[in-house]
Scaffold this active site. Structure first.
Site, short mmCIF file in Angstrom:
data_model
loop_
_atom_site.label_atom_id
_atom_site.label_comp_id
_atom_site.label_asym_id
_atom_site.label_seq_id
_atom_site.Cartn_x
_atom_site.Cartn_y
_atom_site.Cartn_z
N ALA A 1 0.83 -1.19 0.00
CA ALA A 1 0.00 0.00 0.00
C ALA A 1 0.88 1.26 0.00
O ALA A 1 2.01 1.25 0.48
CB ALA A 1 -0.93 0.00 1.20
N GLY B 1 0.54 -5.37 0.82
CA GLY B 1 -0.58 -5.49 -0.11
C GLY B 1 -0.20 -6.09 -1.43
O GLY B 1 -1.03 -6.75 -2.08
N GLU C 1 -0.35 -9.67 -0.91
CA GLU C 1 -1.74 -10.11 -0.77
C GLU C 1 -2.42 -10.29 -2.13
O GLU C 1 -3.24 -11.20 -2.30
CB GLU C 1 -2.50 -9.11 0.11
CG GLU C 1 -2.08 -9.24 1.57
CD GLU C 1 -2.59 -8.11 2.44
OE1 GLU C 1 -3.35 -8.38 3.38
OE2 GLU C 1 -2.21 -6.95 2.19
N GLU D 1 3.65 -4.99 7.62
CA GLU D 1 2.66 -4.02 8.10
C GLU D 1 2.84 -3.67 9.57
O GLU D 1 2.67 -2.50 9.96
CB GLU D 1 1.23 -4.56 7.87
CG GLU D 1 0.80 -4.61 6.41
CD GLU D 1 1.10 -5.94 5.73
OE1 GLU D 1 0.51 -6.20 4.67
OE2 GLU D 1 1.92 -6.71 6.29
#
Length: 260
Positions: free
Chosen positions: A66, A111, A114, A134
């Protein structure tokens, strides 16, 4: 070929090649990238010429995760909205009805990882690193990592990566089952194409139903999952591909599947 601001796509030989295209910020994920990736997936889903998808990153990484610069000034509601958009993307990958391979040309973190975890299979360049850092910025793997990572590598190993934020190299990722194959960087896309071709040579009906039975079965008990597999076997037997495949086997010939 079509190209948007932050996602590139070309369709060639039945394959939609999707490339994350924010190389100046390591393909960090923001709302425009996720929206355009979702739109590209939707196009691939309805395009009858597309039989499979390969996702890669532009530049030297797959995705650093992200966009932290954006996260640092976003409100909690905006962060939640971004995560829900990302969850919609990963869910679409899993339910596309066509195999989606991640060609991890470099680091896949947070992310970015992911997105890869939602794909059918993952191939990694030998220099790539993987992890969920994270916690190092006070965040959570909110794009689906807390769900998919333990299903891929087990609860204990997933807990270690999620709670420490430690990064692992491609070889360790392969040993853990996070990636399926590791290859030289200059061979990655060719290897991804070859693996996808191997899948696409099979019955499209059987491939789709096998993936659905596997994916759905993970949330069921062992008995329920086995019963689901039997039901899907029955569904496959209704297809023309089933008749073509069984007859070709008996005739000792290569089957010519129709995808129906």
């Amino acid at each position: 070929m079509f190209e948007t601001d932050v996602v590139r796509c070309r369709i060639e030989g039945g394959v939609a090649w999707l490339e994350l295209n924010r190389p100046d910020c390591l393909n960090a994920m923001n709302r425009p990238l996720l929206r355009q990736l979702l739109a590209a997936l939707e196009r691939a889903a309805v395009d009858e010429t597309v039989r499979g998808v390969i996702v890669s990153g532009g530049g030297r990484v797959f995705s650093a995760g992200a966009d932290i610069r954006w996260l640092s000034q976003a409100s909690p509601d905006e962060v939640r909205e971004l995560a829900r958009l990302a969850v919609a993307v990963t869910r679409r990958i899993e339910t596309l009805g066509k195999p989606v391979l991640a060609a991890l040309n470099g680091d896949a973190l947070g992310g970015g990882l992911e997105i890869a975890e939602a794909c059918t299979l993952r191939l990694a360049a030998s220099h790539a690193r993987f992890g969920h850092p994270e916690v190092k910025i006070g965040a959570v793997a909110g794009f689906g990592g807390t769900t998919r990572l333990p299903r891929l590598i087990g609860k204990g190993r997933a807990a270690e990566l999620l709670l420490t934020g430690r990064l692992i190299d491609a070889d360790e990722a392969c040993r853990l089952g996070l990636v399926n194959r590791v290859t030289a960087a200059d061979r990655l896309l060719a290897e991804a194409q070859a693996l996808l071709d191997e899948i696409l040579a099979q019955s499209p009906v059987a491939v789709r139903l096998s993936w659905e039975a596997l994916h759905r079965g993970l949330s069921l008990s062992e008995d329920e999952s086995a019963a689901l597999g039997a039901d899907y076997f029955g569904l496959a037997a209704q297809s023309e591909d089933f008749r073509v495949g069984t007859r070709a086997f008996l005739d000792k010939q290569a089957p010519k599947f129709k995808g129906r």
